[in-house]
Write a protein that holds these residues in place. Structure first.
Motif, PDB file in Angstrom:
ATOM      1  N   ASP A  85       0.827  -1.210   0.000  1.00 45.35           N
ATOM      2  CA  ASP A  85       0.000   0.000   0.000  1.00 45.35           C
ATOM      3  C   ASP A  85       0.858   1.254   0.000  1.00 45.35           C
ATOM      4  O   ASP A  85       0.503   2.293  -0.607  1.00 45.35           O
ATOM      5  CB  ASP A  85      -0.923   0.014   1.226  1.00 45.35           C
ATOM      6  CG  ASP A  85      -2.019  -1.026   1.130  1.00 45.35           C
ATOM      7  OD1 ASP A  85      -2.307  -1.469   0.019  1.00 45.35           O
ATOM      8  OD2 ASP A  85      -2.597  -1.361   2.208  1.00 45.35           O
ATOM      9  N   ALA A  86       1.991   1.186   0.660  1.00 48.22           N
ATOM     10  CA  ALA A  86       2.863   2.353   0.707  1.00 48.22           C
ATOM     11  C   ALA A  86       3.417   2.648  -0.659  1.00 48.22           C
ATOM     12  O   ALA A  86       3.575   3.816  -1.050  1.00 48.22           O
ATOM     13  CB  ALA A  86       3.995   2.122   1.711  1.00 48.22           C
ATOM     14  N   ARG A  87       3.724   1.556  -1.477  1.00 46.21           N
ATOM     15  CA  ARG A  87       4.225   1.806  -2.806  1.00 46.21           C
ATOM     16  C   ARG A  87       3.154   2.353  -3.725  1.00 46.21           C
ATOM     17  O   ARG A  87       3.402   3.193  -4.559  1.00 46.21           O
ATOM     18  CB  ARG A  87       4.784   0.496  -3.409  1.00 46.21           C
ATOM     19  CG  ARG A  87       6.089   0.032  -2.780  1.00 46.21           C
ATOM     20  CD  ARG A  87       6.730  -1.064  -3.629  1.00 46.21           C
ATOM     21  NE  ARG A  87       5.875  -2.205  -3.764  1.00 46.21           N
ATOM     22  CZ  ARG A  87       5.855  -3.245  -2.956  1.00 46.21           C
ATOM     23  NH1 ARG A  87       6.677  -3.292  -1.913  1.00 46.21           N
ATOM     24  NH2 ARG A  87       5.033  -4.277  -3.191  1.00 46.21           N
ATOM     25  N   ILE A  88       1.879   1.883  -3.509  1.00 50.12           N
ATOM     26  CA  ILE A  88       0.784   2.313  -4.396  1.00 50.12           C
ATOM     27  C   ILE A  88       0.246   3.676  -3.923  1.00 50.12           C
ATOM     28  O   ILE A  88       0.092   4.593  -4.748  1.00 50.12           O
ATOM     29  CB  ILE A  88      -0.336   1.262  -4.403  1.00 50.12           C
ATOM     30  CG1 ILE A  88       0.168  -0.060  -4.978  1.00 50.12           C
ATOM     31  CG2 ILE A  88      -1.542   1.770  -5.194  1.00 50.12           C
ATOM     32  CD1 ILE A  88      -0.824  -1.207  -4.860  1.00 50.12           C
ATOM     33  N   GLN A  89      -0.053   3.823  -2.616  1.00 54.03           N
ATOM     34  CA  GLN A  89      -0.728   5.035  -2.103  1.00 54.03           C
ATOM     35  C   GLN A  89       0.256   6.129  -1.683  1.00 54.03           C
ATOM     36  O   GLN A  89      -0.164   7.268  -1.429  1.00 54.03           O
ATOM     37  CB  GLN A  89      -1.606   4.668  -0.892  1.00 54.03           C
ATOM     38  CG  GLN A  89      -2.639   3.596  -1.203  1.00 54.03           C
ATOM     39  CD  GLN A  89      -3.707   4.091  -2.183  1.00 54.03           C
ATOM     40  OE1 GLN A  89      -3.933   5.309  -2.304  1.00 54.03           O
ATOM     41  NE2 GLN A  89      -4.303   3.169  -2.932  1.00 54.03           N
ATOM     42  N   GLY A  90       1.432   5.791  -1.546  1.00 56.36           N
ATOM     43  CA  GLY A  90       2.396   6.787  -1.102  1.00 56.36           C
ATOM     44  C   GLY A  90       2.758   6.588   0.376  1.00 56.36           C
ATOM     45  O   GLY A  90       2.238   5.708   1.061  1.00 56.36           O
ATOM     46  N   PRO A  91       3.676   7.492   0.847  1.00 61.83           N
ATOM     47  CA  PRO A  91       4.155   7.281   2.239  1.00 61.83           C
ATOM     48  C   PRO A  91       3.108   7.647   3.303  1.00 61.83           C
ATOM     49  O   PRO A  91       3.244   7.244   4.443  1.00 61.83           O
ATOM     50  CB  PRO A  91       5.372   8.202   2.317  1.00 61.83           C
ATOM     51  CG  PRO A  91       5.136   9.246   1.272  1.00 61.83           C
ATOM     52  CD  PRO A  91       4.357   8.620   0.169  1.00 61.83           C
TER      53      PRO A  91
ATOM     54  N   PRO B 246      -0.739   7.224   3.651  1.00 61.98           N
ATOM     55  CA  PRO B 246      -2.065   6.749   3.235  1.00 61.98           C
ATOM     56  C   PRO B 246      -3.192   7.283   4.139  1.00 61.98           C
ATOM     57  O   PRO B 246      -4.339   7.328   3.727  1.00 61.98           O
ATOM     58  CB  PRO B 246      -1.937   5.241   3.336  1.00 61.98           C
ATOM     59  CG  PRO B 246      -0.858   5.026   4.333  1.00 61.98           C
ATOM     60  CD  PRO B 246       0.106   6.146   4.196  1.00 61.98           C
ATOM     61  N   THR B 247      -2.837   7.690   5.348  1.00 61.17           N
ATOM     62  CA  THR B 247      -3.894   8.157   6.267  1.00 61.17           C
ATOM     63  C   THR B 247      -4.495   9.477   5.848  1.00 61.17           C
ATOM     64  O   THR B 247      -5.623   9.811   6.228  1.00 61.17           O
ATOM     65  CB  THR B 247      -3.328   8.291   7.681  1.00 61.17           C
ATOM     66  OG1 THR B 247      -2.204   9.183   7.671  1.00 61.17           O
ATOM     67  CG2 THR B 247      -2.916   6.945   8.238  1.00 61.17           C
ATOM     68  N   LEU B 248      -3.742  10.280   5.053  1.00 58.48           N
ATOM     69  CA  LEU B 248      -4.284  11.574   4.634  1.00 58.48           C
ATOM     70  C   LEU B 248      -5.485  11.375   3.722  1.00 58.48           C
ATOM     71  O   LEU B 248      -6.504  12.078   3.855  1.00 58.48           O
ATOM     72  CB  LEU B 248      -3.218  12.389   3.902  1.00 58.48           C
ATOM     73  CG  LEU B 248      -2.015  12.818   4.756  1.00 58.48           C
ATOM     74  CD1 LEU B 248      -0.985  13.565   3.905  1.00 58.48           C
ATOM     75  CD2 LEU B 248      -2.502  13.719   5.889  1.00 58.48           C
ATOM     76  N   THR B 249      -5.358  10.453   2.796  1.00 60.36           N
ATOM     77  CA  THR B 249      -6.492  10.168   1.916  1.00 60.36           C
ATOM     78  C   THR B 249      -7.669   9.653   2.708  1.00 60.36           C
ATOM     79  O   THR B 249      -8.830  10.043   2.484  1.00 60.36           O
ATOM     80  CB  THR B 249      -6.082   9.135   0.851  1.00 60.36           C
ATOM     81  OG1 THR B 249      -4.929   9.599   0.158  1.00 60.36           O
ATOM     82  CG2 THR B 249      -7.223   8.890  -0.135  1.00 60.36           C
ATOM     83  N   LEU B 250      -7.357   8.793   3.690  1.00 58.86           N
ATOM     84  CA  LEU B 250      -8.418   8.258   4.537  1.00 58.86           C
ATOM     85  C   LEU B 250      -9.101   9.374   5.348  1.00 58.86           C
ATOM     86  O   LEU B 250     -10.320   9.421   5.478  1.00 58.86           O
ATOM     87  CB  LEU B 250      -7.849   7.183   5.464  1.00 58.86           C
ATOM     88  CG  LEU B 250      -8.824   6.534   6.438  1.00 58.86           C
ATOM     89  CD1 LEU B 250      -9.937   5.834   5.665  1.00 58.86           C
ATOM     90  CD2 LEU B 250      -8.096   5.569   7.357  1.00 58.86           C
ATOM     91  N   GLU B 251      -8.266  10.283   5.875  1.00 60.14           N
ATOM     92  CA  GLU B 251      -8.815  11.396   6.675  1.00 60.14           C
ATOM     93  C   GLU B 251      -9.714  12.275   5.811  1.00 60.14           C
ATOM     94  O   GLU B 251     -10.801  12.690   6.237  1.00 60.14           O
ATOM     95  CB  GLU B 251      -7.688  12.222   7.285  1.00 60.14           C
ATOM     96  CG  GLU B 251      -8.166  13.387   8.137  1.00 60.14           C
ATOM     97  CD  GLU B 251      -7.013  14.187   8.667  1.00 60.14           C
ATOM     98  OE1 GLU B 251      -7.263  15.129   9.457  1.00 60.14           O
ATOM     99  OE2 GLU B 251      -5.848  13.906   8.329  1.00 60.14           O
ATOM    100  N   LYS B 252      -9.268  12.527   4.578  1.00 56.89           N
ATOM    101  CA  LYS B 252     -10.056  13.358   3.678  1.00 56.89           C
ATOM    102  C   LYS B 252     -11.392  12.704   3.372  1.00 56.89           C
ATOM    103  O   LYS B 252     -12.436  13.365   3.369  1.00 56.89           O
ATOM    104  CB  LYS B 252      -9.267  13.604   2.404  1.00 56.89           C
ATOM    105  CG  LYS B 252      -9.969  14.497   1.396  1.00 56.89           C
ATOM    106  CD  LYS B 252      -9.083  14.725   0.170  1.00 56.89           C
ATOM    107  CE  LYS B 252      -9.778  15.620  -0.838  1.00 56.89           C
ATOM    108  NZ  LYS B 252      -8.924  15.835  -2.052  1.00 56.89           N
ATOM    109  N   ALA B 253     -11.358  11.422   3.169  1.00 58.07           N
ATOM    110  CA  ALA B 253     -12.594  10.704   2.882  1.00 58.07           C
ATOM    111  C   ALA B 253     -13.535  10.735   4.074  1.00 58.07           C
ATOM    112  O   ALA B 253     -14.749  10.896   3.951  1.00 58.07           O
ATOM    113  CB  ALA B 253     -12.270   9.269   2.492  1.00 58.07           C
TER     114      ALA B 253
END
Length: 891
Positions: free
Chosen positions: A224-230, A232-239
């Motif tokens: 997930d780190a390679r796909i979503q970046g270092p 991933p919680t930011l995208t989750l927080e935004k959602a």
């Protein structure tokens, strides 16, 4: 006697600060106002106390720590006792379900997001495995804190102290039991270690599965780190936030209504919980109308203690409204406090209310000032009222009595139509000071002794002293201006102390004793108040001056009364034992002096409290001597005036004493005269009055002075006696001149009547008519003097006889030729006269008779001498009645 209150039960009997305690017992009073004190463990909890009945009280405990008594104090039973104890302690935290005496901000009901859950409480068993059923008595917590500071006996605490734990739970456990407990604890710990290893052996497959799962999760996180970046919680927080916004859009109306309902519910809860605070303004207004100021103050202080430091806006608004109502109450109480007249007890009650309300001003001092202002106002009103009445009276008297120019000088009480306004003013002023000043003084004493429980500002005692002295000065100077204005300074302020008409001042004199009684009554009231000597001395000085002036006026009035005795003289002879021939004049004089002595003794000399003897004062003693001297001198003048000859009196009023050469003048003149005695009789009466006054009246007056407590003014009595003695001599000389000169003047014409000559040849057979006439004239004088005053006979007749003897000597010495018959006649005449006048012969009279006989030639012939002796014998026989008339009283 009502028994003191007794506390028999507490529920609960321990708790932290703010615990609601139900107190039960006996004799708690019959009404809420009977409860005046409540102390829980030494802290005053009266403001939070609610009286329910005579056996029940509910209160809130204070910040107390440790065990103490609950002491109740009632108005009728005093301080009570307590049979149980209350234990107070402090709590470090207060939870949402804990009752508290202060406001605790509540957390919101709904909190979005995660929140930690507090672990459920559990009861941990004793780690030593020992029973504590017999250890009911706990080790004192205070001593544990003292021995183990910053520690705790809780096993789960970071500051766990084994010593605390053992003392708290096993302070009575034996050493052997403690060793057994330690063995139990070691075995338990060892068992836990062995249990862990066996647990791993039994569950080895599960442990391997967990390790595989952990490795799979690690690979997925790296992918997930390679796909979503270092991050991933930011995208989750935004959602998540986007989801939250969409959710809120769906439930905004519901949430708004929920918030409104929650606020309404919270407001209703606040109103219900703090109903006492929000209803207090109406309650205050209702209690003010009923006059229950104590309840208002109690409620106000209770609210102030509970909510004064609160920052809640709604509470601040309620407090502002309450403060406004209390401020209006303060203004009303202050208005009542300064509105006069008012009783001292009522003022004390109002001052206590204002002090409890923490008024910014000094209510006690304002009350003192209002008393002072009201007293001065009443004095001015009293003066104005009587001054207007005086002016109206003067205007009316000018209209009615303008024709009587001398009406104002008639100042006797009998001639007065009413009491002077200045005297009425003195009476009213004394009554005003007697009624109002004690209230001012008592209020001041309560203020300075701390009875009113107010703070005394510096310098107030000096100011109050000045107020008292100013009132005393005003009181005395106003009285001086009304009744003794001559004792005031000429530059005194008439606008402040008043001024009265001179005519009224004259009319005041008869009323001075009454004024003195009124002032003394006021002085007695002031003495009972225990005023300082400096204030009492002002009134004492005025009373002293008034007493001296009153004494002078009474003596002067008595002098005026005695002066009028000359007009009351009737010349009617009174027979008074040894002193016959006096009139009522000396008796009236003595009665007048006795009366004034009695009046002065009763009204002036009698010393009342803190006055002392008046005559111990040198000025008063000197005035007494002067007034007595003047009083006696007035009567001397009265006697002298009565002895003087009236200007319109006829000079020929005295009768001619010779029947041989003329007719007595009284036969022709007395017919048309008034009943007034002749001047000679008046002289004799005055002489008798003088002697009686000097010998009897003055002695009686000296005894009266001594019996009445007066210092006898001996100098005044000696002066009066000397004046009376001189007056007696003068009156006697006047009388002798009036009697002796006419009597002696008739001897020579009567001797040579019908051309008689001593060179005669006619042998004598009787004494000559002139000799008989001398005897008859002397009998007439004796009768006149004896009828008026027998005591004067021995004073008057010897002087008349001496004058007759001197005249006979002169006439005999002038004869140049004597015949034998003439010698016989002259010798018989002179010897017979000497025999008849024997009882009244002075040494000078004897000398003149001897010289008269020596001037007559001697008879050598015995027969010639026998003729003379026969004539004398026959004359004595014929003139036995005359001889008896001239016989001295002591024979």
């Amino acid at each position: 006697m009502v028994p003191p209150p007794v506390v028999t039960g507490l529920s609960p009997n321990e708790g932290p600060h703010g615990t609601r305690i139900t107190i039960r017992g006996e004799n708690f009073g019959t009404k809420p106002t009977d409860l005046i004190g409540l102390r829980i463990c030494g802290f005053d909890c009266l403001l939070s106390a609610e009286w329910k009945s005579s056996t029940k009280i509910i209160a809130i405990s204070g910040p107390c720590k440790g065990t103490g008594d609950v002491i109740i104090t009632t108005r009728i039973g005093g301080e009570g006792t307590c049979n149980v104890s209350f234990k107070g302690y402090f709590e470090k935290t207060i939870g949402p379900m804990k009752d508290s005496s202060v406001w605790v901000e509540e957390a919101p009901l709904f909190v979005w997001g995660r929140h930690s859950l507090s672990p459920s409480s559990y009861q941990q068993e004793d780690p030593l495995g020992l029973s504590v059923e017999g250890n009911e008595k706990k080790f004192p917590e205070d001593e544990l804190i003292e021995h183990f500071p910053n520690s705790s006996g809780d096993i789960s605490s970071e500051n766990f102290s084994p010593g605390w734990f053992l003392l708290e739970n096993h302070h009575v456990t034996s050493f052997d039991d403690l060793q057994a407990g330690m063995v139990h604890l070691r075995r338990k710990v060892d068992g836990q270690k062995e249990g862990q290893l066996s647990f791993l052996k039994a569950n080895i497959s599960s442990v391997i599965d967990q390790l595989d799962t952990t490795m799979i999760l690690d690979e997925k996180f790296k992918k997930d780190a390679r796909i979503q970046g270092p991050e991933p919680t930011l995208t989750l927080e935004k959602a998540i936030k986007e989801s939250e916004r969409e959710a809120r859009k769906l439930f905004d109306d519901v949430l708004t209504r929920r918030d409104r309902a929650e606020k309404t519910r919270n407001a209703l809860n606040v109103l219900s919980r703090f109903r006492f605070l929000f209803c207090l303004p109406c309650v205050i207004e209702r209690n003010i109308k009923k006059g229950d100021y104590d309840i208002v103050i109690n409620d106000y202080m209770r609210v102030k203690n509970l909510f004064n430091k609160s920052d809640v806006p709604i509470f601040k608004m309620a407090l502002v409204e309450i403060e406004r109502r209390v401020a209006l109450l303060q203004e009303m109480l202050h208005s009542k406090l300064t509105r006069m007249p008012i009783s001292v007890e009522e003022q004390k009650r109002l001052i206590r209310h204002l002090v409890n309300l923490e008024a910014a001003y000094e209510p006690a001092w304002d009350a003192i000032q209002s008393h002072n202002d009201y007293l001065n106002k009443r004095v001015k009103e009293c003066y104005t009222e009587h001054k207007h009445a005086e002016e109206a009276t003067l205007d009316e008297s000018k209209i009615k009595g303008s024709g009587n120019k001398f009406a104002k000088f008639n100042n006797t009480p009998q001639d007065m139509t009413g009491v002077p306004e200045s005297v009425l003013f003195v009476e009213d002023l004394c009554e005003i000071v007697s009624q109002l000043f004690p209230n001012l003084w008592k209020l001041g004493q309560s203020y300075f002794t701390g009875e009113l429980h107010v703070k005394i500002e510096p310098g107030r005692q000096v100011e109050f002293k000045h107020i008292v002295l100013a009132i005393m000065e005003m009181f005395c100077k106003t009285l001086r201006a009304a009744i003794i204005p001559h004792t005031l300074d000429k530059n005194y302020d008439k606008a402040t102390f008043g001024s009265w008409a001179q005519s009224d001042t004259e009319l005041v004199k008869p009323w001075l004793p009454a004024c003195l009684r009124h002032v003394r009554a006021t002085y007695a009231i002031l003495i009972k108040l225990d005023l300082p000597n400096e204030a009492l001395d002002i009134v004492f000085t005025f009373i002293l001056d008034l007493r001296i002036y009153c004494m002078n006026i009474l003596f002067k009035q008595a002098a005026e009364q005695i002066e009028q005795l000359s007009k009351q003289e009737t010349w009617r002879i009174e027979f008074n034992g040894k002193h016959n021939g006096i009139t009522e004049l000396p008796i009236k004089f003595e009665q007048a002096v006795q009366e004034v002595i009695q009046i002065i003794r009763e009204s002036v000399l009698t010393s009342e409290q803190r006055e002392g003897s008046l005559l111990d004062n040198p000025t008063a003693h000197k005035e007494l001597d002067n007034q007595v001297d003047a009083l006696l001198g007035v009567f001397h003048k009265v006697l002298a005036n009565l002895a003087a000859k009236e200007e319109n009196e006829d000079d020929d009023s005295s009768p001619v004493v010779s029947q041989l050469i003329g007719t007595p003048a009284n036969y022709r003149n007395n017919a048309n005269k008034k009943t007034l005695p002749t001047w000679e009789k008046r002289l004799l009466t005055s002489l008798a009055n003088c002697q009686y006054t000097r010998q009897v009246v003055l002695k009686n007056l000296e005894e009266s002075f001594a019996k009445s407590g007066y210092p006898v003014p001996k100098q005044a009595f000696e002066n009066c006696a000397s004046k009376l003695e001189s007056l007696e001599k003068s009156v006697l000389e006047y009388y002798l001149e009036e009697k002796s000169d006419p009597l002696v003047g008739t001897i020579e014409p009567s001797m040579y009547l019908e051309r008689f000559d001593w060179d005669t040849n006619i042998t004598p057979k009787d004494i000559r008519p002139y000799a008989k006439e001398c005897i008859n004239n002397l009998i007439h004088v004796h009768c006149e003097v004896n009828c008026i005053s027998p005591a004067l006979v021995d004073s008057v007749l010897p002087q008349v006889v001496q004058t007759i003897a001197e005249e006979l000597y002169r006439l005999m010495d002038c004869v140049r030729n004597f015949s034998t018959a003439g010698i016989q006649q002259a010798t018989a005449d002179i010897r017979m006269l000497r025999e008849v006048f024997q009882g009244y012969l002075t040494s000078e009279a004897k000398f003149y008779f001897d010289e008269a006989l020596a001037a007559i030639p001697r008879l050598e012939n015995p027969g010639d001498k026998t003729i003379v002796e026969d004539i004398i014998i026959k004359c004595k026989q014929r003139m036995r009645l005359q001889l008896l008339c001239l016989q001295p009283r002591n024979v």
